[in-house]
Design a protein around this motif. Structure first.
Motif, PDB file in Angstrom:
ATOM      1  N   GLN A   1       0.788  -1.224   0.000  1.00 25.21           N
ATOM      2  CA  GLN A   1       0.000   0.000   0.000  1.00 25.21           C
ATOM      3  C   GLN A   1       0.827   1.284   0.000  1.00 25.21           C
ATOM      4  O   GLN A   1       0.628   2.178   0.826  1.00 25.21           O
ATOM      5  CB  GLN A   1      -0.997  -0.010   1.156  1.00 25.21           C
ATOM      6  CG  GLN A   1      -1.978  -1.148   1.039  1.00 25.21           C
ATOM      7  CD  GLN A   1      -3.017  -1.154   2.131  1.00 25.21           C
ATOM      8  OE1 GLN A   1      -2.949  -0.406   3.086  1.00 25.21           O
ATOM      9  NE2 GLN A   1      -4.004  -2.020   1.974  1.00 25.21           N
TER      10      GLN A   1
ATOM     11  N   ARG B   1       3.137   3.777  -3.218  1.00 30.50           N
ATOM     12  CA  ARG B   1       3.443   3.940  -4.632  1.00 30.50           C
ATOM     13  C   ARG B   1       4.574   3.031  -5.108  1.00 30.50           C
ATOM     14  O   ARG B   1       4.529   2.507  -6.217  1.00 30.50           O
ATOM     15  CB  ARG B   1       3.843   5.396  -4.886  1.00 30.50           C
ATOM     16  CG  ARG B   1       4.216   5.659  -6.337  1.00 30.50           C
ATOM     17  CD  ARG B   1       5.074   6.878  -6.502  1.00 30.50           C
ATOM     18  NE  ARG B   1       4.367   8.114  -6.279  1.00 30.50           N
ATOM     19  CZ  ARG B   1       4.606   9.217  -6.949  1.00 30.50           C
ATOM     20  NH1 ARG B   1       5.506   9.231  -7.906  1.00 30.50           N
ATOM     21  NH2 ARG B   1       3.972  10.317  -6.681  1.00 30.50           N
TER      22      ARG B   1
ATOM     23  N   ASN C   1       2.498  -2.979  -6.936  1.00 36.31           N
ATOM     24  CA  ASN C   1       2.219  -2.176  -8.120  1.00 36.31           C
ATOM     25  C   ASN C   1       3.233  -2.433  -9.236  1.00 36.31           C
ATOM     26  O   ASN C   1       3.305  -1.655 -10.183  1.00 36.31           O
ATOM     27  CB  ASN C   1       2.252  -0.686  -7.764  1.00 36.31           C
ATOM     28  CG  ASN C   1       1.325  -0.359  -6.631  1.00 36.31           C
ATOM     29  OD1 ASN C   1       0.214  -0.870  -6.571  1.00 36.31           O
ATOM     30  ND2 ASN C   1       1.774   0.463  -5.712  1.00 36.31           N
TER      31      ASN C   1
ATOM     32  N   TYR D   1      -0.411   1.897 -11.207  1.00 32.46           N
ATOM     33  CA  TYR D   1      -1.477   1.932 -10.210  1.00 32.46           C
ATOM     34  C   TYR D   1      -2.586   2.822 -10.739  1.00 32.46           C
ATOM     35  O   TYR D   1      -2.379   3.615 -11.677  1.00 32.46           O
ATOM     36  CB  TYR D   1      -0.991   2.426  -8.847  1.00 32.46           C
ATOM     37  CG  TYR D   1      -0.197   3.709  -8.888  1.00 32.46           C
ATOM     38  CD1 TYR D   1      -0.831   4.944  -8.897  1.00 32.46           C
ATOM     39  CD2 TYR D   1       1.189   3.687  -8.916  1.00 32.46           C
ATOM     40  CE1 TYR D   1      -0.111   6.114  -8.939  1.00 32.46           C
ATOM     41  CE2 TYR D   1       1.920   4.854  -8.963  1.00 32.46           C
ATOM     42  CZ  TYR D   1       1.269   6.065  -8.973  1.00 32.46           C
ATOM     43  OH  TYR D   1       1.989   7.240  -9.029  1.00 32.46           O
ATOM     44  N   HIS D   2      -3.751   2.705 -10.155  1.00 35.81           N
ATOM     45  CA  HIS D   2      -4.872   3.525 -10.605  1.00 35.81           C
ATOM     46  C   HIS D   2      -4.753   4.920 -10.002  1.00 35.81           C
ATOM     47  O   HIS D   2      -4.451   5.070  -8.818  1.00 35.81           O
ATOM     48  CB  HIS D   2      -6.213   2.885 -10.242  1.00 35.81           C
ATOM     49  CG  HIS D   2      -7.327   3.443 -11.053  1.00 35.81           C
ATOM     50  ND1 HIS D   2      -8.137   4.438 -10.584  1.00 35.81           N
ATOM     51  CD2 HIS D   2      -7.705   3.194 -12.328  1.00 35.81           C
ATOM     52  CE1 HIS D   2      -8.997   4.765 -11.525  1.00 35.81           C
ATOM     53  NE2 HIS D   2      -8.754   4.024 -12.600  1.00 35.81           N
TER      54      HIS D   2
ATOM     55  N   GLU E   1      -6.109   6.003  -6.676  1.00 31.09           N
ATOM     56  CA  GLU E   1      -5.422   5.532  -5.476  1.00 31.09           C
ATOM     57  C   GLU E   1      -4.138   6.318  -5.179  1.00 31.09           C
ATOM     58  O   GLU E   1      -3.465   6.058  -4.177  1.00 31.09           O
ATOM     59  CB  GLU E   1      -5.067   4.051  -5.637  1.00 31.09           C
ATOM     60  CG  GLU E   1      -6.272   3.162  -5.811  1.00 31.09           C
ATOM     61  CD  GLU E   1      -5.901   1.732  -6.157  1.00 31.09           C
ATOM     62  OE1 GLU E   1      -4.722   1.462  -6.481  1.00 31.09           O
ATOM     63  OE2 GLU E   1      -6.792   0.877  -6.097  1.00 31.09           O
TER      64      GLU E   1
ATOM     65  N   LEU F   1      -1.675   6.028  -1.942  1.00 29.57           N
ATOM     66  CA  LEU F   1      -0.377   5.363  -2.134  1.00 29.57           C
ATOM     67  C   LEU F   1       0.788   6.303  -1.827  1.00 29.57           C
ATOM     68  O   LEU F   1       1.867   5.844  -1.437  1.00 29.57           O
ATOM     69  CB  LEU F   1      -0.261   4.831  -3.558  1.00 29.57           C
ATOM     70  CG  LEU F   1      -1.215   3.696  -3.922  1.00 29.57           C
ATOM     71  CD1 LEU F   1      -1.129   3.379  -5.406  1.00 29.57           C
ATOM     72  CD2 LEU F   1      -0.929   2.447  -3.087  1.00 29.57           C
TER      73      LEU F   1
ATOM     74  N   TYR G   1      -5.368   4.438 -15.323  1.00 33.56           N
ATOM     75  CA  TYR G   1      -4.425   3.440 -14.826  1.00 33.56           C
ATOM     76  C   TYR G   1      -3.068   3.966 -15.254  1.00 33.56           C
ATOM     77  O   TYR G   1      -2.770   4.061 -16.446  1.00 33.56           O
ATOM     78  CB  TYR G   1      -4.742   2.073 -15.441  1.00 33.56           C
ATOM     79  CG  TYR G   1      -4.064   0.909 -14.760  1.00 33.56           C
ATOM     80  CD1 TYR G   1      -4.080   0.757 -13.384  1.00 33.56           C
ATOM     81  CD2 TYR G   1      -3.413  -0.058 -15.514  1.00 33.56           C
ATOM     82  CE1 TYR G   1      -3.471  -0.322 -12.762  1.00 33.56           C
ATOM     83  CE2 TYR G   1      -2.796  -1.140 -14.909  1.00 33.56           C
ATOM     84  CZ  TYR G   1      -2.827  -1.261 -13.531  1.00 33.56           C
ATOM     85  OH  TYR G   1      -2.216  -2.336 -12.933  1.00 33.56           O
TER      86      TYR G   1
END
Length: 187
Positions: free
Chosen positions: A50, A52, A57, A74-75, A78, A82, A110
């Motif tokens: 959790q 970046r 990821n 990653y999206h 988020e 992150l 994304y």
């Protein structure tokens, strides 16, 4: 050669490549100045969930048990969550409780945060292969758009991304540098 999800044990090799790609952004994300310290902090975050820089990821491409390429995705929705552990790290290191990390992605995308291939393996379409795998993963997760940032003066990279279907939709300033924000519809 195979592509697989990152695992915590990839930290040393993966963050070395990640740092090659992000260069001085590593300083901003870690609060460190020296390369060894930057890599140590990045590796610590890579091993955790959790954030970046997390293995969660990351996709890696390996050959003979050696990581030769990495992509971090990653999206965008988020991104703030992150980035929070990194923000706390930099705030603690700097003593500046107002410090923030620049937002790089749009919430609907994304986002390809980082892609890097080991210098000795460049020119073999491995970066393109990693991007294609990330796009496949994004479609599988139900996302409709991929995005990335490319330095405004990096004409070679921009040409590659355009060839892969990415189009410039705007410009972002990240840590004082100008980047073209590029998007590809993947649904």
């Amino acid at each position: 050669m195979k592509i697989r999800a990152g695992i915590p044990e990839d930290a040393e090799e993966a963050v070395y490549l990640m740092n090659l790609a992000i260069d001085e952004i590593g300083q901003a994300l870690t609060g460190e100045q020296e390369e060894a310290a930057i890599l140590k902090v990045m590796a610590s975050f890579f091993k955790k969930k959790q954030n970046r820089l997390s293995y969660e990821n990351t996709l890696v491409i390996e050959e003979n048990s050696e990581i030769i390429g990495v992509i971090v995705v990653y999206h965008g929705s988020e991104a703030a969550q992150l980035d929070w552990p990194l923000i706390e790290q930099v705030r603690m290191k700097s003593g500046n409780s107002d410090l923030l990390i620049d937002i790089e992605s749009e919430p609907e995308d994304y986002y390809i945060d980082t892609v890097c291939v080991k210098p000795s393996h460049r020119g073999n379409r491995l970066g393109t292969t990693l991007i294609a795998e990330a796009e496949k993963h994004g479609r599988k997760l139900g996302y409709g758009r991929m995005s990335l940032n490319v330095e405004a003066d990096n004409k070679g990279a921009r040409a590659l991304y355009q060839k892969l279907g990415y189009q410039k939709v705007g410009r972002k300033t990240i840590y004082g540098h100008s980047y073209d924000y590029m998007v590809k519809v993947i649904s």
